[in-house]
Scaffold this motif. Structure first.
Motif, PDB file in Angstrom:
ATOM      1  N   LYS A 199     -21.768 -53.383  -7.364  1.00 56.74           N
ATOM      2  CA  LYS A 199     -20.387 -53.864  -7.506  1.00 56.74           C
ATOM      3  C   LYS A 199     -19.788 -54.211  -6.140  1.00 56.74           C
ATOM      4  O   LYS A 199     -18.950 -55.103  -6.027  1.00 56.74           O
ATOM      5  N   ILE A 214     -16.035 -55.600 -23.087  1.00 55.96           N
ATOM      6  CA  ILE A 214     -15.042 -56.453 -22.423  1.00 55.96           C
ATOM      7  C   ILE A 214     -15.384 -57.935 -22.622  1.00 55.96           C
ATOM      8  O   ILE A 214     -14.507 -58.757 -22.891  1.00 55.96           O
ATOM      9  N   ASN A 271     -19.951 -61.260 -16.347  1.00 49.93           N
ATOM     10  CA  ASN A 271     -19.480 -59.967 -16.864  1.00 49.93           C
ATOM     11  C   ASN A 271     -20.612 -59.022 -17.278  1.00 49.93           C
ATOM     12  O   ASN A 271     -20.417 -57.806 -17.325  1.00 49.93           O
ATOM     13  N   ASP A 286     -25.749 -63.280 -23.919  1.00 47.93           N
ATOM     14  CA  ASP A 286     -26.008 -61.837 -23.870  1.00 47.93           C
ATOM     15  C   ASP A 286     -27.500 -61.592 -24.025  1.00 47.93           C
ATOM     16  O   ASP A 286     -28.194 -62.345 -24.718  1.00 47.93           O
ATOM     17  N   TYR A 333     -24.936 -48.529  -9.078  1.00 46.55           N
ATOM     18  CA  TYR A 333     -23.859 -49.336  -9.666  1.00 46.55           C
ATOM     19  C   TYR A 333     -22.803 -49.683  -8.605  1.00 46.55           C
ATOM     20  O   TYR A 333     -22.359 -50.831  -8.502  1.00 46.55           O
ATOM     21  N   ASP A 349     -31.127 -63.143 -20.364  1.00 45.12           N
ATOM     22  CA  ASP A 349     -31.071 -62.044 -19.408  1.00 45.12           C
ATOM     23  C   ASP A 349     -30.514 -62.617 -18.099  1.00 45.12           C
ATOM     24  O   ASP A 349     -31.148 -63.480 -17.480  1.00 45.12           O
ATOM     25  N   VAL A 350     -29.355 -62.147 -17.683  1.00 44.32           N
ATOM     26  CA  VAL A 350     -28.722 -62.733 -16.500  1.00 44.32           C
ATOM     27  C   VAL A 350     -29.511 -62.512 -15.207  1.00 44.32           C
ATOM     28  O   VAL A 350     -29.251 -63.183 -14.208  1.00 44.32           O
ATOM     29  N   ALA A 382     -11.956 -49.918 -19.197  1.00 47.34           N
ATOM     30  CA  ALA A 382     -11.675 -49.943 -20.637  1.00 47.34           C
ATOM     31  C   ALA A 382     -12.685 -49.098 -21.397  1.00 47.34           C
ATOM     32  O   ALA A 382     -13.799 -48.854 -20.910  1.00 47.34           O
ATOM     33  N   THR A 439     -15.508 -48.711 -23.677  1.00 48.78           N
ATOM     34  CA  THR A 439     -16.594 -49.553 -24.205  1.00 48.78           C
ATOM     35  C   THR A 439     -17.837 -48.665 -24.343  1.00 48.78           C
ATOM     36  O   THR A 439     -17.808 -47.495 -23.971  1.00 48.78           O
TER      37      THR A 439
HETATM   38  N1  LIG Z   1     -15.706 -50.543 -19.214  1.00 49.25           N
HETATM   39  C1  LIG Z   1     -15.237 -50.223 -17.994  1.00 49.25           C
HETATM   40  O1  LIG Z   1     -14.377 -49.333 -17.852  1.00 49.25           O
HETATM   41  C2  LIG Z   1     -15.710 -50.963 -16.795  1.00 49.25           C
HETATM   42  C3  LIG Z   1     -15.238 -50.550 -15.530  1.00 49.25           C
HETATM   43  C4  LIG Z   1     -15.624 -51.272 -14.412  1.00 49.25           C
HETATM   44  C5  LIG Z   1     -16.455 -52.359 -14.549  1.00 49.25           C
HETATM   45  N2  LIG Z   1     -16.924 -52.711 -15.779  1.00 49.25           N
HETATM   46  C6  LIG Z   1     -17.803 -53.870 -15.868  1.00 49.25           C
HETATM   47  O2  LIG Z   1     -17.394 -54.710 -16.929  1.00 49.25           O
HETATM   48  C7  LIG Z   1     -18.525 -55.423 -17.428  1.00 49.25           C
HETATM   49  C8  LIG Z   1     -18.619 -55.254 -18.931  1.00 49.25           C
HETATM   50  O3  LIG Z   1     -18.843 -53.891 -19.201  1.00 49.25           O
HETATM   51  P1  LIG Z   1     -18.500 -53.207 -20.609  1.00 49.25           P
HETATM   52  O4  LIG Z   1     -17.793 -51.945 -20.294  1.00 49.25           O
HETATM   53  O5  LIG Z   1     -17.890 -54.195 -21.525  1.00 49.25           O
HETATM   54  O6  LIG Z   1     -19.979 -52.808 -21.069  1.00 49.25           O
HETATM   55  P2  LIG Z   1     -20.732 -53.000 -22.476  1.00 49.25           P
HETATM   56  O7  LIG Z   1     -21.944 -52.173 -22.350  1.00 49.25           O
HETATM   57  O8  LIG Z   1     -19.804 -52.767 -23.612  1.00 49.25           O
HETATM   58  O9  LIG Z   1     -21.110 -54.550 -22.478  1.00 49.25           O
HETATM   59  C9  LIG Z   1     -22.049 -55.076 -21.585  1.00 49.25           C
HETATM   60  C10 LIG Z   1     -22.726 -56.270 -22.240  1.00 49.25           C
HETATM   61  O10 LIG Z   1     -23.648 -56.814 -21.281  1.00 49.25           O
HETATM   62  C11 LIG Z   1     -24.876 -57.084 -21.948  1.00 49.25           C
HETATM   63  N3  LIG Z   1     -25.977 -57.053 -20.990  1.00 49.25           N
HETATM   64  C12 LIG Z   1     -26.545 -55.966 -20.400  1.00 49.25           C
HETATM   65  N4  LIG Z   1     -27.547 -56.350 -19.602  1.00 49.25           N
HETATM   66  C13 LIG Z   1     -27.613 -57.710 -19.692  1.00 49.25           C
HETATM   67  C14 LIG Z   1     -28.456 -58.676 -19.096  1.00 49.25           C
HETATM   68  N5  LIG Z   1     -29.446 -58.338 -18.248  1.00 49.25           N
HETATM   69  N6  LIG Z   1     -28.254 -59.976 -19.407  1.00 49.25           N
HETATM   70  C15 LIG Z   1     -27.279 -60.341 -20.269  1.00 49.25           C
HETATM   71  N7  LIG Z   1     -26.462 -59.462 -20.873  1.00 49.25           N
HETATM   72  C16 LIG Z   1     -26.621 -58.157 -20.567  1.00 49.25           C
HETATM   73  C17 LIG Z   1     -24.975 -55.989 -23.004  1.00 49.25           C
HETATM   74  O11 LIG Z   1     -25.903 -56.342 -24.032  1.00 49.25           O
HETATM   75  C18 LIG Z   1     -23.540 -55.876 -23.493  1.00 49.25           C
HETATM   76  O12 LIG Z   1     -23.265 -56.767 -24.552  1.00 49.25           O
HETATM   77  C19 LIG Z   1     -19.736 -54.866 -16.661  1.00 49.25           C
HETATM   78  O13 LIG Z   1     -20.021 -55.704 -15.570  1.00 49.25           O
HETATM   79  C20 LIG Z   1     -19.236 -53.525 -16.170  1.00 49.25           C
HETATM   80  O14 LIG Z   1     -19.933 -53.082 -15.043  1.00 49.25           O
HETATM   81  C21 LIG Z   1     -16.575 -52.036 -16.900  1.00 49.25           C
END
Ligand SMILES: NC(=O)c1ccc[n+]([C@@H]2O[C@H](COP(=O)([O-])OP(=O)(O)OC[C@H]3O[C@@H](n4cnc5c(N)ncnc54)[C@H](O)[C@@H]3O)[C@@H](O)[C@H]2O)c1
Length: 249
Positions: free
Chosen positions: A158, A16, A88, A35, A154, A61-62, A186, A188
């Motif tokens: 959240k 995302i 994110n 990232d 998680y 690292d966030v 989404a 991912t």
């Molecule tokens: N995909 C979904 O359906 C969904 C649903 C609800 C919430 N979310 C939230 O959306 C956000 C993005 O998720 P996504 O599905 O794109 O996941 P993803 O795994 O595709 O991407 C997550 C990104 O965060 C980076 N990351 C992980 N730990 C990190 C850290 N400590 N510091 C910096 N970067 C870090 C990863 O390297 C990756 O590039 C997240 O917060 C996730 O919880 C996603």
């Protein structure tokens, strides 16, 4: 929208976050892609620059306070005053409650809850200092709104992000800074296990009113809206972009 259009997207190396970086750059935002995967952040930023946009990639690292400050420093140095920040980045370590180890709980809380707190605080400090009426968007989940099975870590993180969004909005409104959250859904890397497993996918799909999974790109316009002046009177809100998965009865 304020004059400067510089936005930080954490976790912008994939999923995302990557889609957000690309969409926002296309709308004229200058994007700092942060990232933990430094190479991924660099690649996303380099692709944006090659396409004629202004962007910078930062490995960070966030959950680390110094890293988050460094992200803001890079964004300000290379792009300008920060007016948008999207918290994110995220990880997941699923396990049923009866078996979940403390480390599995802590590591997810560290990235999502501490990471969002650090990003929210850093963004707010920079926006207050530069007198920018900025917009901060946090990323939560239907798990944080309604709970979930197999990911109490998680869901807890959240849920904390929703409380941070509301508290941040209340504290920062006096500076003209808005704080909102999006609960996306989404396909991912993070959701791959669910969406590619026949049994999980069928259960998951049955809970989505629109009856289909979305791609990350479909999440971006809502973030763009929350960053923009079109949402100038909107703060402390959580918008679900999940095809009608979570609904308050
Ligand atoms: N995909 C979904 O359906 C969904 C649903 C609800 C919430 N979310 C939230 O959306 C956000 C993005 O998720 P996504 O599905 O794109 O996941 P993803 O795994 O595709 O991407 C997550 C990104 O965060 C980076 N990351 C992980 N730990 C990190 C850290 N400590 N510091 C910096 N970067 C870090 C990863 O390297 C990756 O590039 C997240 O917060 C996730 O919880 C996603």
């Amino acid at each position: 929208m304020s004059e400067s259009k510089v936005v930080v997207v954490t976790g912008g190396g994939d999923g995302i976050g990557k889609a957000l970086a690309q969409h926002l750059a296309g709308e004229g935002w200058e994007v700092c892609v942060a990232d933990i995967d430094e190479a991924a952040a660099a690649t996303v930023a380099a692709d944006l620059v090659a396409a004629g946009h202004r962007a910078v990639g930062v490995g960070a690292d966030v959950s680390n306070e110094d890293d988050v400050a460094r992200v803001a420093d890079c964004a300000e140095r290379d792009l300008g005053a920060i007016s948008g920040w999207i918290n994110n980045a995220g990880n997941s370590r699923p396990a049923m409650l009866l078996r979940m180890a403390v480390d599995e709980f802590d590591s997810v809380l560290a990235v999502h809850a501490r990471g969002t707190f650090l990003g929210l605080r850093e963004a707010a400090r920079r926006m207050v200092a530069s007198e920018t009426n900025g917009s901060i968007v946090n990323v939560t989940s239907s798990a944080g709104l309604g709970g979930t099975i197999g990911q109490i870590n998680y869901a807890s993180a959240k849920g904390a992000i929703i409380a941070m969004t509301k508290s941040g909005a209340k504290e920062l409104g006096r500076y003209g800074i808005r704080v909102n959250a999006v609960a996306p859904s989404a396909s991912t890397q993070m959701t791959k296990t669910i969406m590619t497993n026949e049994k999980f996918a069928a259960t998951y799909l049955s809970r989505i009113a629109l009856g289909r999974f979305a791609e990350s790109e479909e999440m971006a316009p809502t973030f763009s809206y929350l960053l923009s002046d079109a949402a100038s009177y909107m703060t402390g809100q959580v918008l679900s972009v999940d095809g009608g998965t979570y609904m308050v009865s």
